[in-house]
Design a protein around this motif. Structure first.
Motif, PDB file in Angstrom:
ATOM      1  N   PHE A  65       0.832  -1.207   0.000  1.00 25.00           N
ATOM      2  CA  PHE A  65       0.000   0.000   0.000  1.00 25.00           C
ATOM      3  C   PHE A  65       0.867   1.258   0.000  1.00 25.00           C
ATOM      4  O   PHE A  65       0.595   2.215  -0.731  1.00 25.00           O
ATOM      5  CB  PHE A  65      -0.912  -0.022   1.223  1.00 25.00           C
ATOM      6  CG  PHE A  65      -1.829   1.162   1.320  1.00 25.00           C
ATOM      7  CD1 PHE A  65      -2.957   1.248   0.533  1.00 25.00           C
ATOM      8  CD2 PHE A  65      -1.563   2.191   2.209  1.00 25.00           C
ATOM      9  CE1 PHE A  65      -3.807   2.346   0.611  1.00 25.00           C
ATOM     10  CE2 PHE A  65      -2.400   3.294   2.298  1.00 25.00           C
ATOM     11  CZ  PHE A  65      -3.531   3.368   1.494  1.00 25.00           C
ATOM     12  N   LYS A  66       1.916   1.240   0.810  1.00 25.22           N
ATOM     13  CA  LYS A  66       2.807   2.392   0.889  1.00 25.22           C
ATOM     14  C   LYS A  66       3.520   2.630  -0.443  1.00 25.22           C
ATOM     15  O   LYS A  66       3.633   3.778  -0.908  1.00 25.22           O
ATOM     16  CB  LYS A  66       3.827   2.173   2.006  1.00 25.22           C
ATOM     17  CG  LYS A  66       4.712   3.373   2.285  1.00 25.22           C
ATOM     18  CD  LYS A  66       5.597   3.113   3.496  1.00 25.22           C
ATOM     19  CE  LYS A  66       6.477   4.327   3.810  1.00 25.22           C
ATOM     20  NZ  LYS A  66       7.349   4.067   4.993  1.00 25.22           N
ATOM     21  N   ALA A  67       3.989   1.554  -1.075  1.00 25.75           N
ATOM     22  CA  ALA A  67       4.681   1.684  -2.361  1.00 25.75           C
ATOM     23  C   ALA A  67       3.735   2.192  -3.443  1.00 25.75           C
ATOM     24  O   ALA A  67       4.096   3.053  -4.250  1.00 25.75           O
ATOM     25  CB  ALA A  67       5.284   0.341  -2.768  1.00 25.75           C
ATOM     26  N   LEU A  68       2.526   1.671  -3.452  1.00 23.20           N
ATOM     27  CA  LEU A  68       1.525   2.148  -4.410  1.00 23.20           C
ATOM     28  C   LEU A  68       1.198   3.617  -4.160  1.00 23.20           C
ATOM     29  O   LEU A  68       0.970   4.382  -5.100  1.00 23.20           O
ATOM     30  CB  LEU A  68       0.256   1.301  -4.301  1.00 23.20           C
ATOM     31  CG  LEU A  68       0.353  -0.130  -4.836  1.00 23.20           C
ATOM     32  CD1 LEU A  68      -0.801  -0.980  -4.306  1.00 23.20           C
ATOM     33  CD2 LEU A  68       0.357  -0.143  -6.364  1.00 23.20           C
ATOM     34  N   GLY A  69       1.172   4.007  -2.883  1.00 17.73           N
ATOM     35  CA  GLY A  69       0.868   5.388  -2.529  1.00 17.73           C
ATOM     36  C   GLY A  69       1.898   6.363  -3.071  1.00 17.73           C
ATOM     37  O   GLY A  69       1.546   7.466  -3.514  1.00 17.73           O
ATOM     38  N   TYR A  92      10.221   5.368  -8.254  1.00 10.00           N
ATOM     39  CA  TYR A  92       9.214   4.674  -7.439  1.00 10.00           C
ATOM     40  C   TYR A  92       8.641   3.475  -8.194  1.00 10.00           C
ATOM     41  O   TYR A  92       8.452   2.397  -7.623  1.00 10.00           O
ATOM     42  CB  TYR A  92       8.079   5.627  -7.071  1.00 10.00           C
ATOM     43  CG  TYR A  92       8.448   6.697  -6.068  1.00 10.00           C
ATOM     44  CD1 TYR A  92       9.455   6.499  -5.133  1.00 10.00           C
ATOM     45  CD2 TYR A  92       7.765   7.913  -6.044  1.00 10.00           C
ATOM     46  CE1 TYR A  92       9.791   7.481  -4.219  1.00 10.00           C
ATOM     47  CE2 TYR A  92       8.085   8.904  -5.122  1.00 10.00           C
ATOM     48  CZ  TYR A  92       9.097   8.684  -4.218  1.00 10.00           C
ATOM     49  OH  TYR A  92       9.415   9.652  -3.300  1.00 10.00           O
ATOM     50  N   ALA A  93       8.352   3.675  -9.486  1.00  9.20           N
ATOM     51  CA  ALA A  93       7.767   2.599 -10.286  1.00  9.20           C
ATOM     52  C   ALA A  93       8.752   1.449 -10.472  1.00  9.20           C
ATOM     53  O   ALA A  93       8.358   0.278 -10.494  1.00  9.20           O
ATOM     54  CB  ALA A  93       7.334   3.138 -11.650  1.00  9.20           C
ATOM     55  N   ALA A  94      10.054   1.774 -10.572  1.00 10.10           N
ATOM     56  CA  ALA A  94      11.070   0.729 -10.743  1.00 10.10           C
ATOM     57  C   ALA A  94      11.144  -0.185  -9.524  1.00 10.10           C
ATOM     58  O   ALA A  94      11.499  -1.362  -9.639  1.00 10.10           O
ATOM     59  CB  ALA A  94      12.428   1.367 -11.004  1.00 10.10           C
ATOM     60  N   LYS A  95      10.796   0.363  -8.348  1.00  8.98           N
ATOM     61  CA  LYS A  95      10.834  -0.428  -7.116  1.00  8.98           C
ATOM     62  C   LYS A  95       9.498  -1.106  -6.812  1.00  8.98           C
ATOM     63  O   LYS A  95       9.401  -1.881  -5.865  1.00  8.98           O
ATOM     64  CB  LYS A  95      11.200   0.472  -5.937  1.00  8.98           C
ATOM     65  CG  LYS A  95      12.587   1.089  -6.024  1.00  8.98           C
ATOM     66  CD  LYS A  95      12.840   2.030  -4.857  1.00  8.98           C
ATOM     67  CE  LYS A  95      14.205   2.685  -4.946  1.00  8.98           C
ATOM     68  NZ  LYS A  95      14.428   3.644  -3.830  1.00  8.98           N
TER      69      LYS A  95
END
Length: 289
Positions: free
Chosen positions: A74-78, A120-123
């Motif tokens: 959720f945090k990464a998607l945020g 962010y998208a790469a991770k």
């Protein structure tokens, strides 16, 4: 008192909701890190949040250890979603820029945002994988047929909803105290309103996704509070808060931005946030449906 058949139906409803939201989360998440449609990120995040809300009701202490991988996802998607919202907002601001200096500044800032979004998208796949891979899926399936039946029988979703409403009312008192202090900064108040927004969103998801487990109030309502209008107001405010905070993190010298032009944009963004704060009616938190 619930009959055995009613208890069985309640368990089936919990299981159906959990399976539905996990299926949607997993489907959108796998599309999200391909980055073909920004809506995939948004929808993966929405269904992840709904899953977390339901699991918090059923397993408040997270004894099944299912919420940690979902929280990280959720945090990464945020991070990616916030970047998408910011990019769309500043693209429009660039198109409507009142002068060439402002347009050039926003062009450089957008490059910074897009570079950050790519990082962010790469991770994203790495951050999402623990909530999608086989080990988690096996634990998830075991949970649905193992611990869930007992939790579904013992959970008091109504009592937990009432605690959330009390928590929101306590946050209201904190907001009133902050608003009454002449030295309270707009960011301080916006942060507290953001915390209220998270509670409001949780109340809304409890009443929409676990309505089958709630005892209605006289008149048929599930919640004391008119949460949807509040969520929309507070959501708009949160966008303003994040926008200002991210902008203030930028280094105008490193970006080659004229300090005066940068300061004018900062003042504009702060003014927008403060206007949003004034538009949030704290009295709404006292209303009852």
């Amino acid at each position: 008192m619930e009959t055995l058949q009613e208890k069985t139906e309640t368990y089936r409803e919990w299981k159906k909701q959990l399976k539905r939201h996990y299926r949607k989360f997993a489907g959108f998440a796998k599309e999200a890190y391909r980055y073909e449609d920004v809506e995939d990120v948004h929808q993966a995040r929405v269904h992840c949040r709904k899953l977390l809300t339901l699991l918090k009701l059923l397993d408040p202490d997270d004894r099944e250890a299912l919420r940690v991988p979902l929280k990280r996802a959720f945090k990464a998607l945020g991070r990616v979603r916030d970047s998408d919202v910011l990019i769309a907002d500043f693209v429009q601001r660039k198109e409507e820029a009142p002068d060439g200096d402002t347009a050039e500044m926003l062009k450089r800032y957008l490059k910074l945002l897009r570079d950050r979004r790519l990082r962010y998208a790469a991770k994203l796949e790495k951050r999402l994988r623990p909530a999608l891979r086989g080990k988690f899926r096996r634990r998830w399936d075991d949970y649905l047929d193992g611990a869930l039946p007992k939790q579904a029988l013992s959970v008091d979703a109504t009592a937990q909803l009432r605690r959330l409403e009390a928590k929101l009312e306590a946050k209201q008192a904190e907001l009133r105290e902050l608003a009454a202090q002449p030295d309270t900064s707009g960011l301080d108040l916006a942060e507290t309103l953001h915390e209220a927004r998270l509670i409001v969103k949780e109340i809304r998801y409890v009443t929409s996704e676990a309505d089958f487990a709630l005892k209605p109030l006289p008149g048929g309502a599930l919640s004391f509070l008119p949460v949807k209008p509040l969520q929309e107001e507070l959501g708009a405010l949160n966008d303003s808060r994040v926008r200002l905070a991210q902008w203030q993190d930028a280094n105008p010298e490193a970006l080659g931005i004229d300090p005066d032009v940068y300061r004018r944009m900062t003042d504009r963004l702060r003014g927008e946030m403060e206007r949003r704060i004034r538009e949030v009616s704290l009295a709404d938190l006292d209303e009852r449906d």
